[in-house]
Design a protein around this motif. Sequence first.
Motif, short mmCIF file in Angstrom:
data_model
loop_
_atom_site.label_atom_id
_atom_site.label_comp_id
_atom_site.label_asym_id
_atom_site.label_seq_id
_atom_site.Cartn_x
_atom_site.Cartn_y
_atom_site.Cartn_z
N ILE A 39 0.80 -1.22 0.00
CA ILE A 39 0.00 0.00 0.00
C ILE A 39 0.84 1.28 0.00
N GLU A 40 2.13 1.18 -0.33
CA GLU A 40 2.93 2.40 -0.25
C GLU A 40 2.40 3.48 -1.20
N GLY A 41 2.43 4.70 -0.68
CA GLY A 41 1.95 5.83 -1.45
C GLY A 41 0.44 6.01 -1.44
N SER A 42 -0.27 5.19 -0.69
CA SER A 42 -1.74 5.26 -0.63
C SER A 42 -2.21 5.37 0.82
N PHE A 43 -3.46 5.75 1.01
CA PHE A 43 -4.13 5.73 2.31
C PHE A 43 -3.45 6.59 3.37
N LYS A 44 -3.08 7.80 2.99
CA LYS A 44 -2.45 8.70 3.94
C LYS A 44 -3.47 9.46 4.77
N SER A 45 -4.74 9.27 4.47
CA SER A 45 -5.79 9.89 5.27
C SER A 45 -6.87 8.86 5.54
N GLY A 46 -7.65 9.13 6.55
CA GLY A 46 -8.73 8.23 6.90
C GLY A 46 -8.48 7.57 8.24
N MET A 47 -9.30 6.59 8.55
CA MET A 47 -9.23 5.93 9.85
C MET A 47 -9.04 4.44 9.67
N ILE A 48 -8.37 3.83 10.64
CA ILE A 48 -8.34 2.38 10.76
C ILE A 48 -8.50 2.05 12.24
N THR A 49 -8.83 0.82 12.54
CA THR A 49 -8.92 0.40 13.94
C THR A 49 -7.59 -0.20 14.36
N ILE A 50 -7.38 -0.29 15.65
CA ILE A 50 -6.19 -0.94 16.17
C ILE A 50 -6.16 -2.40 15.71
N ALA A 51 -7.33 -3.04 15.70
CA ALA A 51 -7.40 -4.43 15.24
C ALA A 51 -6.93 -4.54 13.79
N THR A 52 -7.25 -3.56 12.96
CA THR A 52 -6.80 -3.58 11.57
C THR A 52 -5.30 -3.39 11.49
N ALA A 53 -4.74 -2.50 12.29
CA ALA A 53 -3.29 -2.30 12.30
C ALA A 53 -2.58 -3.59 12.69
N LYS A 54 -3.12 -4.29 13.66
CA LYS A 54 -2.51 -5.57 14.07
C LYS A 54 -2.67 -6.62 12.97
N TRP A 55 -3.81 -6.61 12.28
CA TRP A 55 -4.01 -7.53 11.16
C TRP A 55 -2.97 -7.28 10.08
N LEU A 56 -2.71 -6.02 9.77
CA LEU A 56 -1.69 -5.67 8.78
C LEU A 56 -0.33 -6.25 9.17
N GLN A 57 0.00 -6.16 10.45
CA GLN A 57 1.27 -6.68 10.93
C GLN A 57 1.37 -8.19 10.79
N ASN A 58 0.26 -8.87 10.85
CA ASN A 58 0.28 -10.33 10.82
C ASN A 58 0.23 -10.93 9.42
N LEU A 59 0.15 -10.09 8.42
CA LEU A 59 0.24 -10.60 7.05
C LEU A 59 1.66 -11.11 6.81
N ASP A 60 1.83 -12.06 5.90
CA ASP A 60 3.18 -12.57 5.60
C ASP A 60 4.07 -11.48 5.03
N SER A 61 3.49 -10.59 4.24
CA SER A 61 4.25 -9.50 3.64
C SER A 61 3.34 -8.29 3.51
N CYS A 62 3.81 -7.16 3.99
CA CYS A 62 3.03 -5.94 3.88
C CYS A 62 3.98 -4.76 3.84
N THR A 63 3.86 -3.94 2.82
CA THR A 63 4.60 -2.70 2.81
C THR A 63 3.64 -1.59 3.15
N GLY A 64 4.06 -0.73 4.03
CA GLY A 64 3.19 0.30 4.56
C GLY A 64 3.09 1.52 3.66
N VAL A 65 2.42 2.51 4.19
CA VAL A 65 2.16 3.74 3.47
C VAL A 65 3.45 4.37 2.96
N TYR A 66 4.51 4.26 3.72
CA TYR A 66 5.77 4.89 3.33
C TYR A 66 6.76 3.90 2.73
#
Length: 167
Positions: free
Chosen positions: A105-132
């Motif tokens: 998701i780099e370069g996307s989703f720099k605004s808006g809301m997520i839940t803490i549960a979603t942030a933890k879900w992102l961390q538990n993916l096998d591979s995830c590149t963040g906004v930056y």
Amino acid sequence: IGGSISNLIYAYKNVKRVVLSDMRLTDECLLKSLATIPFLEYLNLDSNDFETKIEGLNYLTKLKSLSLRHLLKWKGSSLHEDGQESTMSLFLTLKTIPVLKELHIEGSFKSGMITIATAKWLQNLDSCTGVYGKDLNPDRSVFQTGFSLEQFQLGGAPDAGSAEHTS
């Protein structure tokens, strides 16, 4: 291809990877027809013109890898009919894809809301590149996912159901 993706896409039934980057796809584009590709595992939607929603991702139940890089027109704070913000709604949809293991998701989703549960879900993916563009891994704390979780930075940890604003 700015509108519906052709229902004739079933002709590509043995395809595992679909790249629809830089196609100027908009909110009106319906990805539901991609579900007719039975072996679809990878979808690249980078650099498209989605602003508030990406319709039909919930039908792609066999999707293992999704790339949503550089969605520069994304308006994450826009409200949907159900009252949820665009970014939160999208990530809640992504969480329903049972075999999704990679998200970029780099370069996307720099605004808006997520839940803490979603942030933890992102961390538990096998591979995830963040906004930056940084890789996320389960060893990093939640506030390093690329989303600015203000309450964490202030030392408080909201319960898993509450939402956090991004910067």
